[in-house]
Design an enzyme around this catalytic site. Structure first.
Site, short mmCIF file in Angstrom:
data_model
loop_
_atom_site.label_atom_id
_atom_site.label_comp_id
_atom_site.label_asym_id
_atom_site.label_seq_id
_atom_site.Cartn_x
_atom_site.Cartn_y
_atom_site.Cartn_z
N CYS A 106 17.62 19.60 48.05
CA CYS A 106 16.47 20.28 48.68
C CYS A 106 16.32 19.93 50.17
O CYS A 106 17.09 20.42 50.98
CB CYS A 106 15.22 20.00 47.87
SG CYS A 106 13.94 21.24 48.16
N ARG A 139 5.93 29.49 48.68
CA ARG A 139 6.91 28.50 48.27
C ARG A 139 7.60 28.98 46.99
O ARG A 139 7.00 29.69 46.18
CB ARG A 139 6.23 27.14 48.01
CG ARG A 139 5.66 26.48 49.24
CD ARG A 139 5.18 25.08 48.93
NE ARG A 139 6.28 24.16 48.71
CZ ARG A 139 7.03 23.63 49.68
NH1 ARG A 139 6.79 23.92 50.94
NH2 ARG A 139 8.02 22.81 49.39
N HIS A 203 15.88 19.79 41.73
CA HIS A 203 15.30 18.46 41.50
C HIS A 203 15.22 18.25 39.99
O HIS A 203 15.61 19.10 39.21
CB HIS A 203 13.86 18.41 42.01
CG HIS A 203 13.66 18.48 43.47
ND1 HIS A 203 13.92 17.43 44.31
CD2 HIS A 203 13.16 19.47 44.25
CE1 HIS A 203 13.57 17.77 45.55
NE2 HIS A 203 13.11 19.00 45.55
N1 GLN Z 1 10.46 20.64 52.97
C1 GLN Z 1 11.45 21.49 52.41
C2 GLN Z 1 10.91 22.82 51.94
O1 GLN Z 1 9.77 22.93 51.60
C3 GLN Z 1 12.15 20.75 51.27
C4 GLN Z 1 11.24 20.45 50.10
C5 GLN Z 1 11.87 19.62 49.03
O2 GLN Z 1 12.73 18.76 49.30
N2 GLN Z 1 11.42 19.80 47.79
O3 GLN Z 1 11.65 23.79 51.91
#
Ligand code: GLN
Length: 251
Positions: A106, A139, A203
């Site tokens: 990520c 998101r 993840h």
């Molecule tokens: N900050 C990055 C995003 O939001 C990665 C987030 C994460 O590692 N879960 O895309």
């Protein structure tokens, strides 16, 4: 080692060295669990495993490293670590081009590319792999399943990212999205696969439920270091039951 290049349990003087970069900042949704899995799968095969945590302000000695791991992080923490990573850009690029194994999840994945753009701000990436990332809305959150050529079972886990990652024309993805969002929510592709580098949005952590991915990384590292071509199989009944359970939940 026997004739087939398999190292068996009697030979235990070999092992791998893992560098875990910036664990104090890049560790979302249990990403550090990936290190535990690599360690256990080496130990179950009677190999040594040396894990070096590299904190902000320290430098990784990549000449003594077989596997680099970079976890996920918030936009804020990515801004901090990107400068530290860029100080080691040359060493990291040589490591990757030489077949060094690198797993990045990520936020860590995004930093392998050219840039992570957050609208008014841009984080420069390591340009180890040809891709870039733009932050978008909403998101991309939820369970994810991916069919990949590196593992027999689908890769399963959880994703939560604002970034949309766009791979360069010649870059392979890690696999095709079965459910969930993946790189950009539209292309149907997830992650990247370049030499012995895996970048992924998965993840969960990734490796406990995806033993095929763990062994892919371990075998690549063992191959590079010792010329090993096969790993002794392990009993993955529990890991695969977890994989199936998450797959069923995500469908
Ligand atoms: N900050 C990055 C995003 O939001 C990665 C987030 C994460 O590692 N879960 O895309």
């Amino acid at each position: 080692m026997n004739n087939a290049g398999v190292i068996n349990r009697r030979e235990n003087s070999r092992g791998l060295r893992i560098a875990h970069l910036y664990p104090e900042l890049l560790n979302l949704y249990g990403d550090s669990g990936n290190i535990l899995v690599l360690r256990k799968r080496l130990e179950w095969r009677h190999f040594a495993c040396n894990v070096r945590e590299v904190f902000v302000g320290e430098k990784a000695d990549l000449s003594k490293t077989d596997i680099v791991f970079i976890g996920g992080g918030s936009d804020r923490d990515q801004k901090i670590v990107c400068e530290k990573l860029l100080e080691q850009q040359g060493e990291l690029a040589s490591f990757v081009e030489d077949g060094g194994v690198l797993l990045a999840v990520c936020g860590g994945y995004q930093l392998l590319g050219h840039s992570y753009s957050m609208g008014d701000e841009e984080v420069r990436g390591l340009s180890l792999v040809d891709f870039y990332t733009d932050r978008g809305s909403p998101r991309l959150i939820g369970n994810i399943g991916v069919q990949s050529r590196i593992a027999r079972e689908p890769i399963v886990g959880f994703e939560n990212h604002g970034g949309r990652t766009y791979l360069g024309a010649g870059v392979d993805s890690l696999g095709s999205v079965l459910f969930g969002w993946g790189n950009d929510g539209k292309s149907g592709q997830e992650g990247c696969l370049y030499k012995n580098v895996i970048g992924t949005y998965v993840h969960g952590p990734l490796l406990p439920k995806n033993p095929g991915v763990a062994d892919y990384l371990l075998l690549r590292a063992m191959e590079r270091r010792y010329g090993v071509t096969e790993l002794e199989p392990l009993d993955d009944e529990v890991e695969l039951a977890a994989n199936r359970a998450i797959f069923a939940r995500g469908q």
